[in-house]
Design a protein around this motif. Sequence first.
Motif, PDB file in Angstrom:
ATOM      1  N   SER A 100       0.835  -1.201   0.000  1.00 52.54           N
ATOM      2  CA  SER A 100       0.000   0.000   0.000  1.00 52.54           C
ATOM      3  C   SER A 100       0.874   1.257   0.000  1.00 52.54           C
ATOM      4  N   LYS A 101       0.714   2.080  -1.017  1.00 49.28           N
ATOM      5  CA  LYS A 101       1.482   3.335  -1.102  1.00 49.28           C
ATOM      6  C   LYS A 101       1.191   4.245   0.094  1.00 49.28           C
ATOM      7  N   PRO A 102      -0.074   4.404   0.512  1.00 45.62           N
ATOM      8  CA  PRO A 102      -0.320   5.242   1.688  1.00 45.62           C
ATOM      9  C   PRO A 102       0.391   4.720   2.944  1.00 45.62           C
TER      10      PRO A 102
ATOM     11  N   ASP B 294       4.101   5.454   2.644  1.00 50.00           N
ATOM     12  CA  ASP B 294       4.311   6.876   2.916  1.00 50.00           C
ATOM     13  C   ASP B 294       4.199   7.170   4.412  1.00 50.00           C
TER      14      ASP B 294
END
Length: 122
Positions: free
Chosen positions: A89-91, A94
């Motif tokens: 998951s990119k979120p 991050d």
Amino acid sequence: MKIKVVEQNSVKVSIIKSSEIVIADVQSALDLMAMVRHEADCDCIAILKSAVIEDFFVLSTGLAGEMLQKFATYQVKLAIIGDFSKYTSKPLQDFIYESNKGSHIFFVATEGDALAKLAGTL
């Protein structure tokens, strides 16, 4: 659950070892903070990823934000130790990146990294 206190760079860190989930919700996170402060007189906690409920790593549940806000509010530093590479998951990636740039919440690979981050030597 076992609590081992290690001192590094004049900072006491409670290392939590458990074969069971220790942080399952906001209340269990608060209970852990209170217990560590009372029993070990520490404001720094290192815990294995396996002792944190998996929903924590699904940002859409809101659990991570809610729990970590409590750690920040009560001025308790937290390092979660484990391999986070399986999360695509990119979120979440991050979130982990931004947390590691801060000074209260860290996602690290090893116990040594956790001690260094929490003691401010890394």
